[in-house]
Scaffold this active site. Structure first.
Site, PDB file in Angstrom:
ATOM      1  CE  LYS A 136      -1.742  -1.165   4.008  1.00  0.00           C
ATOM      2  NZ  LYS A 136      -0.975  -2.397   4.313  1.00  0.00           N
TER       3      LYS A 136
ATOM      4  NE  ARG B  93      -3.706  -0.989  10.687  1.00  0.00           N
ATOM      5  CZ  ARG B  93      -2.690  -0.528   9.966  1.00  0.00           C
ATOM      6  NH1 ARG B  93      -2.721   0.655   9.456  1.00  0.00           N
ATOM      7  NH2 ARG B  93      -1.651  -1.293   9.767  1.00  0.00           N
TER       8      ARG B  93
ATOM      9  NE  ARG C 136       8.191  -2.449   5.893  1.00  0.00           N
ATOM     10  CZ  ARG C 136       6.887  -2.412   6.112  1.00  0.00           C
ATOM     11  NH1 ARG C 136       6.083  -1.855   5.228  1.00  0.00           N
ATOM     12  NH2 ARG C 136       6.386  -2.950   7.195  1.00  0.00           N
TER      13      ARG C 136
ATOM     14  NE  ARG D 291       6.903  -0.373   9.686  1.00  0.00           N
ATOM     15  CZ  ARG D 291       5.712  -0.416   9.092  1.00  0.00           C
ATOM     16  NH1 ARG D 291       5.545   0.182   7.917  1.00  0.00           N
ATOM     17  NH2 ARG D 291       4.704  -1.047   9.642  1.00  0.00           N
TER      18      ARG D 291
ATOM     19  NE  ARG E 104       2.891  -4.741  11.176  1.00  0.00           N
ATOM     20  CZ  ARG E 104       3.916  -4.694  10.306  1.00  0.00           C
ATOM     21  NH1 ARG E 104       5.070  -5.250  10.622  1.00  0.00           N
ATOM     22  NH2 ARG E 104       3.776  -4.095   9.165  1.00  0.00           N
TER      23      ARG E 104
HETATM   24  P1  AP5 Z   1       5.011  -1.550   1.737  1.00  0.00           P
HETATM   25  O1  AP5 Z   1       4.616  -0.721   0.551  1.00  0.00           O
HETATM   26  O2  AP5 Z   1       5.789  -0.895   2.816  1.00  0.00           O
HETATM   27  O3  AP5 Z   1       3.722  -2.318   2.329  1.00  0.00           O
HETATM   28  P2  AP5 Z   1       2.483  -1.765   3.145  1.00  0.00           P
HETATM   29  O4  AP5 Z   1       1.272  -2.422   2.622  1.00  0.00           O
HETATM   30  O5  AP5 Z   1       2.500  -0.263   3.176  1.00  0.00           O
HETATM   31  O6  AP5 Z   1       2.846  -2.414   4.554  1.00  0.00           O
HETATM   32  P3  AP5 Z   1       2.884  -1.836   6.027  1.00  0.00           P
HETATM   33  O7  AP5 Z   1       3.630  -2.866   6.833  1.00  0.00           O
HETATM   34  O8  AP5 Z   1       3.440  -0.440   6.055  1.00  0.00           O
HETATM   35  O9  AP5 Z   1       1.417  -1.831   6.409  1.00  0.00           O
HETATM   36  P4  AP5 Z   1       0.871  -1.848   7.786  1.00  0.00           P
HETATM   37  O10 AP5 Z   1      -0.540  -1.555   7.487  1.00  0.00           O
HETATM   38  O11 AP5 Z   1       1.148  -3.034   8.610  1.00  0.00           O
HETATM   39  O12 AP5 Z   1       1.727  -0.694   8.554  1.00  0.00           O
HETATM   40  P5  AP5 Z   1       1.392   0.792   8.942  1.00  0.00           P
HETATM   41  O13 AP5 Z   1       2.632   1.589   8.809  1.00  0.00           O
HETATM   42  O14 AP5 Z   1       0.149   1.285   8.303  1.00  0.00           O
HETATM   43  O15 AP5 Z   1       5.830  -2.810   1.154  1.00  0.00           O
HETATM   44  C1  AP5 Z   1       6.377  -3.778   2.020  1.00  0.00           C
HETATM   45  C2  AP5 Z   1       7.729  -4.280   1.463  1.00  0.00           C
HETATM   46  O16 AP5 Z   1       7.485  -4.993   0.247  1.00  0.00           O
HETATM   47  C3  AP5 Z   1       8.727  -3.155   1.078  1.00  0.00           C
HETATM   48  O17 AP5 Z   1      10.007  -3.588   1.373  1.00  0.00           O
HETATM   49  C4  AP5 Z   1       8.527  -2.961  -0.428  1.00  0.00           C
HETATM   50  O18 AP5 Z   1       9.701  -2.498  -1.060  1.00  0.00           O
HETATM   51  C5  AP5 Z   1       8.140  -4.367  -0.873  1.00  0.00           C
HETATM   52  N1  AP5 Z   1       7.167  -4.371  -1.964  1.00  0.00           N
HETATM   53  C6  AP5 Z   1       6.124  -3.516  -2.133  1.00  0.00           C
HETATM   54  N2  AP5 Z   1       5.402  -3.852  -3.220  1.00  0.00           N
HETATM   55  C7  AP5 Z   1       6.034  -4.959  -3.758  1.00  0.00           C
HETATM   56  C8  AP5 Z   1       5.751  -5.776  -4.887  1.00  0.00           C
HETATM   57  N3  AP5 Z   1       4.715  -5.522  -5.696  1.00  0.00           N
HETATM   58  N4  AP5 Z   1       6.572  -6.835  -5.123  1.00  0.00           N
HETATM   59  C9  AP5 Z   1       7.629  -7.100  -4.303  1.00  0.00           C
HETATM   60  N5  AP5 Z   1       7.942  -6.345  -3.209  1.00  0.00           N
HETATM   61  C10 AP5 Z   1       7.146  -5.292  -2.949  1.00  0.00           C
HETATM   62  O19 AP5 Z   1       1.015   0.607  10.513  1.00  0.00           O
HETATM   63  C11 AP5 Z   1       2.003   0.259  11.463  1.00  0.00           C
HETATM   64  C12 AP5 Z   1       1.394   0.258  12.844  1.00  0.00           C
HETATM   65  O20 AP5 Z   1       0.896   1.566  13.183  1.00  0.00           O
HETATM   66  C13 AP5 Z   1       0.182  -0.671  13.056  1.00  0.00           C
HETATM   67  O21 AP5 Z   1       0.558  -1.994  13.345  1.00  0.00           O
HETATM   68  C14 AP5 Z   1      -0.527   0.013  14.234  1.00  0.00           C
HETATM   69  O22 AP5 Z   1       0.127  -0.274  15.447  1.00  0.00           O
HETATM   70  C15 AP5 Z   1      -0.333   1.498  13.926  1.00  0.00           C
HETATM   71  N6  AP5 Z   1      -1.431   2.049  13.105  1.00  0.00           N
HETATM   72  C16 AP5 Z   1      -1.337   2.527  11.842  1.00  0.00           C
HETATM   73  N7  AP5 Z   1      -2.549   2.921  11.396  1.00  0.00           N
HETATM   74  C17 AP5 Z   1      -3.421   2.673  12.400  1.00  0.00           C
HETATM   75  C18 AP5 Z   1      -4.818   2.836  12.542  1.00  0.00           C
HETATM   76  N8  AP5 Z   1      -5.583   3.325  11.544  1.00  0.00           N
HETATM   77  N9  AP5 Z   1      -5.406   2.476  13.711  1.00  0.00           N
HETATM   78  C19 AP5 Z   1      -4.663   1.990  14.742  1.00  0.00           C
HETATM   79  N10 AP5 Z   1      -3.330   1.797  14.662  1.00  0.00           N
HETATM   80  C20 AP5 Z   1      -2.712   2.128  13.505  1.00  0.00           C
END
Ligand code: AP5
Length: 206
Positions: free
Chosen positions: A13, A85, A121, A154, A165
């Protein structure tokens, strides 16, 4: 465009949202990035959120709702990455929007591909650029190719937090797929494909 990106941790994403932002100028509101910045700056929000993020749990709704409401108040077009979420956040979003969402993009992918993506990552703590040691390494080695800051892993990309997660995603976030399908907003893309292919699907859906 007023978009929500929905999908499991590591589905890609953030990678796609940042590319759309660079190419189309739509502002990305990524709750994970905002929370990590608050932790790095040791703000009151960061202090409250830190332990939840380390464990792979959701940060309590009131904290997250507030930062999203503040950001969206000034934006006409946006990509919401990582919010909503759970059902309560989806209802909160509906109540604060002055115009309806255009679409909710669901990044569909099996869990097998995700552990490899998350464990390889690396991110830039300064400009939030996202890399992968194998599939998308930085041209500047262990520094960010955009701003030169040292890249980091991270803290929630450790095996135990990754497992939690996924569990949280299945229990709390996945039900939103049906919620938005029922509202006619859901568009599903196959996220288990190379980044350029995922981007092409995204453009064709939009
Ligand atoms: P990446 O693009 O970073 O993936 P992503 O879907 O953004 O994954 P996240 O881990 O960031 O999502 P998340 O929802 O768990 O974390 P968030 O930061 O929102 O890609 C991942 C890897 O794959 C990279 O290395 C990339 O290069 C590679 N890649 C990408 N596309 C590819 C492809 N097509 N092919 C091959 N490789 C590829 O949340 C973190 C924490 O914050 C949560 O756990 C929670 O504690 C808190 N939080 C955030 N939002 C909320 C909310 N709304 N409510 C409550 N808590 C929240």
């Amino acid at each position: 465009m007023r978009l929500v990106f929905l999908g499991a941790p590591g589905a890609g994403k953030g990678t796609q949202a940042k590319r759309l932002e660079a190419e189309k100028g739509w502002t990305v509101v990524a709750t994970g990035d905002l929370l990590r910045a608050a932790i790095a700056q040791n703000t009151p929000l960061g202090q409250q959120a830190h332990a939840y993020i380390q464990r792979g749990e959701l940060v309590p709704d009131p904290l997250v709702n507030q930062i999203v409401a503040e950001r969206l108040a000034t934006l006409e077009s946006f990509i919401l990455d990582g919010y909503p979420r759970n059902l309560a956040q989806a209802e909160m979003l509906e109540s604060i929007l002055t115009k309806p969402l255009d679409a909710v993009i669901y990044f569909e992918i099996g869990e097998e591909s995700l552990v490899e993506r998350l464990s390889g990552r690396r991110i830039c703590p300064q400009c939030n650029a996202v890399y992968h040691i194998k599939t998308n390494p930085s041209k500047a080695g262990d520094k960010c190719e955009q701003c030169g800051a040292p890249l980091i892993r991270r803290e929630d990309d450790q095996p135990e937090a990754i497992r939690r997660r996924f569990q949280v995603f299945r229990e709390q976030t996945e039900p939103l797929v049906e919620y938005y399908r029922e509202r006619g907003l859901l568009r599903t893309i196959n996220a288990d494909a190379p980044p350029d292919e995922v981007y092409a699907q995204l453009l064709s859906v939009l």
